[in-house]
Design a protein around this motif. Structure first.
Motif, short mmCIF file in Angstrom:
data_model
loop_
_atom_site.label_atom_id
_atom_site.label_comp_id
_atom_site.label_asym_id
_atom_site.label_seq_id
_atom_site.Cartn_x
_atom_site.Cartn_y
_atom_site.Cartn_z
N GLN A 36 -22.69 30.13 -41.54
CA GLN A 36 -23.12 29.08 -40.74
C GLN A 36 -24.17 29.48 -39.90
O GLN A 36 -24.75 28.41 -39.70
N LEU A 37 -24.88 30.70 -39.86
CA LEU A 37 -26.02 30.94 -39.16
C LEU A 37 -27.16 30.37 -39.82
O LEU A 37 -28.06 29.87 -39.74
N GLN A 62 -26.82 28.01 -42.41
CA GLN A 62 -26.64 26.64 -42.47
C GLN A 62 -27.43 26.10 -41.29
O GLN A 62 -28.22 25.03 -41.21
N ALA A 63 -27.38 26.57 -40.04
CA ALA A 63 -27.94 26.15 -38.75
C ALA A 63 -29.50 26.42 -38.91
O ALA A 63 -30.01 25.64 -38.47
N LEU A 64 -29.94 27.47 -39.44
CA LEU A 64 -31.24 27.69 -39.69
C LEU A 64 -32.01 26.62 -40.87
O LEU A 64 -32.85 26.16 -40.40
N GLN A 65 -31.28 26.19 -41.84
CA GLN A 65 -31.74 25.32 -42.72
C GLN A 65 -31.70 23.89 -41.89
O GLN A 65 -32.52 23.08 -42.21
N GLY A 66 -30.65 24.14 -41.04
CA GLY A 66 -30.60 22.37 -40.24
C GLY A 66 -31.99 22.42 -39.41
O GLY A 66 -32.43 21.22 -39.17
N LEU A 67 -32.32 23.47 -38.95
CA LEU A 67 -33.56 23.65 -37.89
C LEU A 67 -34.49 23.39 -38.92
O LEU A 67 -35.56 22.55 -38.62
N GLU A 102 -36.12 23.93 -43.26
CA GLU A 102 -36.15 24.37 -44.93
C GLU A 102 -37.45 25.20 -45.08
O GLU A 102 -37.27 25.58 -46.11
#
Length: 428
Positions: A299-300, A302-307, A309
């Motif tokens: 999840q972390l 994924q959240a970083l990737q959301g912020l 790439e």
């Protein structure tokens, strides 16, 4: 929600003054009790299985070897060698202090041992020579963090044991980053010498340099034996720890500085230090197991990737988070806490795991000299008899210099990976 409750409980216990190890273990135990779906037998199983690791046996051995070498008169020999090499450079004993920390790192692996040994010898001399006391303390504390970067490093052993990475490769990877930070610090002392009070010593002759080098040679040979033996496959990191202890015992016996009483006391001290580390590791194992069970690392990531790439921006965010964490949590505790969460992120962003490990270790280490906790800075203040508050302002440029070195290491991976590739065959 479970992970959020876990972190809230952990933070609450820390605020109440509960030690980090118990804060992690107790918060994990409370979550499991509230969950009800997991047998409580899991608690002791997870605690002890995290400690059932052959590489972890290297920790007490390297701690004991460093303690033994420190009382065997080797620190004085290292100081003399460093003084003969760089005492004539602008900054005088400031330069000697930093180079001594580099050389002492090869036998201690600990920032606390480094600041205690080097500080007790050089801080009085620096003040006597005209260095402003607060600057002398800050130089000593800043250079002491080289201890856990340059091998043998206890933090690298811990990281390797938790992630399965080669400890020998991590040792090699720490050499050039440690030297890079040392070079940045020495340049700053050179530039700032007139303002902080450093004086040059007369240039040493070739004969004097040769004599001082021979006296320090036993300390300089030890890390070469350790790394060379591990990388050549002659022995493991744990067996290298045994070699280091035997080497230190023989050296202490030859110099006459080590007797049975000293050996027993130092063994006891190493056992106490190791016990503290293992309790933290056991509590962190429970904490990390719940985090992994809830899928938080994914999840972390994924959240970083959301912020973003962008791997470089992600690395910057991770470094910033670790610098903040290190300001409030002791170094070993912080490393054990974040490694299970952050190690998978390296793979998600395509970051080299060895390079990422070194960046994480250095980022967490900075916390040991960063207020408000600043354990290493406080220890240097006590040794130098300087009020802690007096060091906060002169500390800031040194912090900025080390961060600049960290950014070079983070964004120029070859600084970290050159020696593992050339000497260790890494990635080939």
């Amino acid at each position: 929600m479970t992970v959020l409750m876990l972190f809230v409980l952990f933070t609450l216990l820390l605020v109440l003054g509960v030690p980090v190890a118990f804060s992690m273990g107790l918060s994990a135990a409370v979550i499991l009790i509230l969950d009800g779906g997991v047998p409580l037998l899991v608690l002791p199983q997870r605690f002890f299985s995290s400690l059932d690791s052959f590489p972890l046996m290297a920790i007490p051995l390297f701690i004991l070897a460093g303690n033994l070498m420190n009382v065997s008169g080797i620190t004085n020999a290292i100081v003399r060698c460093a003084s003969s090499l760089v005492g004539h450079v602008r900054g005088g004993l400031g330069q000697v202090n930093i180079l001594t920390s580099v050389m002492f790192s090869g036998i201690s692996g600990s920032a606390a041992a480094d600041v205690a040994a080097v500080g007790s010898m050089l801080l009085p001399a620096m003040k006597k020579e005209g260095y402003k006391p607060e600057h002398a303390v800050v130089i000593t504390a800043s250079s002491a963090i080289l201890g856990p970067i340059i091998p043998p490093s206890l933090l690298m052993v811990l990281y390797g044991a938790m992630t399965g990475l080669s400890i020998g490769t991590l040792f090699l990877a720490g050499i050039l980053p440690g030297l890079t930070i040392a070079a940045f610090l020495m340049l700053w002392v050179w530039w700032n010498a007139d303002r902080i009070g450093g004086l040059r010593h007369p240039r040493a002759g070739a004969a004097e340099i040769g004599r001082s080098f021979l006296r320090a040679l036993p300390a300089l040979v030890l890390p070469v034996l350790i790394i060379g033996g591990i990388q050549s496959g002659i022995f493991t990191a744990t067996e290298a720890g045994i070699l280091a202890v035997v080497y230190a015992l023989v050296f202490g016996a030859v110099t006459g500085q080590l007797d049975l009483r000293n050996s027993i006391r130092l063994t006891r001290d190493a056992a106490i230090s190791t016990s503290a580390i293992l309790i933290i590791l056991g509590g962190a194992a429970l904490f990390a197991w719940i985090i992994a069970r809830e899928g938080f690392p994914a999840q972390l990531a994924q959240a970083l990737q959301g912020l973003t790439e962008n791997r470089h921006l992600a690395l910057m965010l991770i470094i910033a988070a670790l610098l903040v964490l290190g300001m409030f949590v002791e170094t070993i505790s912080a490393l054990i806490l974040v490694t299970p969460m952050l190690a998978p992120i390296a793979a998600v962003y395509g970051l080299d795991p060895i390079h990422f490990a070194v960046v994480v270790v250095i980022s967490v280490l900075l916390g040991s000299i960063t207020p408000p906790v600043a354990i290493i800075l406080i220890l240097a203040c006590r040794i130098g008899e300087v009020p802690y508050a007096a060091t906060l302002r002169p500390f800031m440029p040194y912090f900025a210099i080390i961060v600049a070195g960290l950014l070079v290491i983070a964004f120029v991976p070859s600084v970290t990976l050159f020696l593992p590739r050339e000497l260790g065959g890494y990635g080939q």
